[in-house]
Each structure stands twice: as C-alpha cells, then as structure tokens.
Write a protein that holds these residues in place. Sequence first.
Motif, PDB file in Angstrom:
ATOM      1  N   ALA A 190      -5.828  -0.679  -1.784  1.00 21.13           N
ATOM      2  CA  ALA A 190      -4.972  -1.804  -1.366  1.00 21.13           C
ATOM      3  C   ALA A 190      -4.284  -2.453  -2.569  1.00 21.13           C
ATOM      4  O   ALA A 190      -3.094  -2.766  -2.508  1.00 21.13           O
ATOM      5  CB  ALA A 190      -5.798  -2.842  -0.602  1.00 21.13           C
ATOM      6  N   ARG A 191      -5.019  -2.618  -3.659  1.00 19.18           N
ATOM      7  CA  ARG A 191      -4.432  -3.220  -4.869  1.00 19.18           C
ATOM      8  C   ARG A 191      -3.281  -2.374  -5.409  1.00 19.18           C
ATOM      9  O   ARG A 191      -2.231  -2.901  -5.775  1.00 19.18           O
ATOM     10  CB  ARG A 191      -5.492  -3.398  -5.942  1.00 19.18           C
ATOM     11  CG  ARG A 191      -6.388  -4.570  -5.736  1.00 19.18           C
ATOM     12  CD  ARG A 191      -7.324  -4.777  -6.941  1.00 19.18           C
ATOM     13  NE  ARG A 191      -8.435  -5.574  -6.530  1.00 19.18           N
ATOM     14  CZ  ARG A 191      -9.667  -5.118  -6.279  1.00 19.18           C
ATOM     15  NH1 ARG A 191      -9.942  -3.847  -6.436  1.00 19.18           N
ATOM     16  NH2 ARG A 191     -10.615  -5.934  -5.894  1.00 19.18           N
ATOM     17  N   LEU A 203      -1.421  -0.171  -3.819  1.00 22.35           N
ATOM     18  CA  LEU A 203      -0.275  -0.141  -2.905  1.00 22.35           C
ATOM     19  C   LEU A 203       0.470  -1.470  -2.865  1.00 22.35           C
ATOM     20  O   LEU A 203       1.676  -1.488  -2.636  1.00 22.35           O
ATOM     21  CB  LEU A 203      -0.729   0.263  -1.499  1.00 22.35           C
ATOM     22  CG  LEU A 203      -1.232   1.695  -1.387  1.00 22.35           C
ATOM     23  CD1 LEU A 203      -1.767   1.957   0.011  1.00 22.35           C
ATOM     24  CD2 LEU A 203      -0.146   2.684  -1.759  1.00 22.35           C
ATOM     25  N   ARG A 204      -0.231  -2.560  -3.096  1.00 19.94           N
ATOM     26  CA  ARG A 204       0.436  -3.871  -3.098  1.00 19.94           C
ATOM     27  C   ARG A 204       1.201  -4.132  -4.386  1.00 19.94           C
ATOM     28  O   ARG A 204       2.114  -4.940  -4.403  1.00 19.94           O
ATOM     29  CB  ARG A 204      -0.594  -4.978  -2.890  1.00 19.94           C
ATOM     30  CG  ARG A 204      -1.112  -4.989  -1.459  1.00 19.94           C
ATOM     31  CD  ARG A 204      -1.850  -6.236  -1.176  1.00 19.94           C
ATOM     32  NE  ARG A 204      -0.876  -7.320  -1.213  1.00 19.94           N
ATOM     33  CZ  ARG A 204      -1.183  -8.585  -1.033  1.00 19.94           C
ATOM     34  NH1 ARG A 204      -2.419  -8.930  -0.809  1.00 19.94           N
ATOM     35  NH2 ARG A 204      -0.277  -9.520  -1.092  1.00 19.94           N
TER      36      ARG A 204
END
Length: 72
Positions: free
Chosen positions: A67-68, A70-71
């Motif tokens: 998630a990190r 991709l964000r």
Amino acid sequence: MESTATVLVADDDRAIRESLERALQLEGYTVRTVADGVQALAAVHAEPVDLLVLDVMMPGVDGLGVARVLRA
C-alpha cells in the motif's frame, strides 16, 4: 456491455486466496490472485486494478508495504 470491476487478492495462504476469489467472482467481480507483495506490485504495474485486498502479514513485502509503495 457492462464492464466489471477487477479485484486483486494478495495473500500467502492459498485457501484464503481461493475462498476470496470464489466469493468475489460470485458477486460478479473479475478476480486476479497473487501469493505475495512482490507479485502484487508487479501485477498492479502490469495491469491496474479497481480494488486490492491485501494480507497484512505476507513474507517479503507485506500488505502495508504494498500500500505504501502504490500510494507513493
């Protein structure tokens, strides 16, 4: 023709992956599955998805790490 949303399920437990895949397909989603965070990142970069279902405790790159990245 209506397009369906694509969901990527990333989990190192095969039984969980398969269970989520079946449930999501029954709801009409297109589902792709991978077994770890590295594969999840590669899959999303190869073909974007509408929703990610990430296991938090995968070996290598965990769900939070995915998630990190991709964000960012």
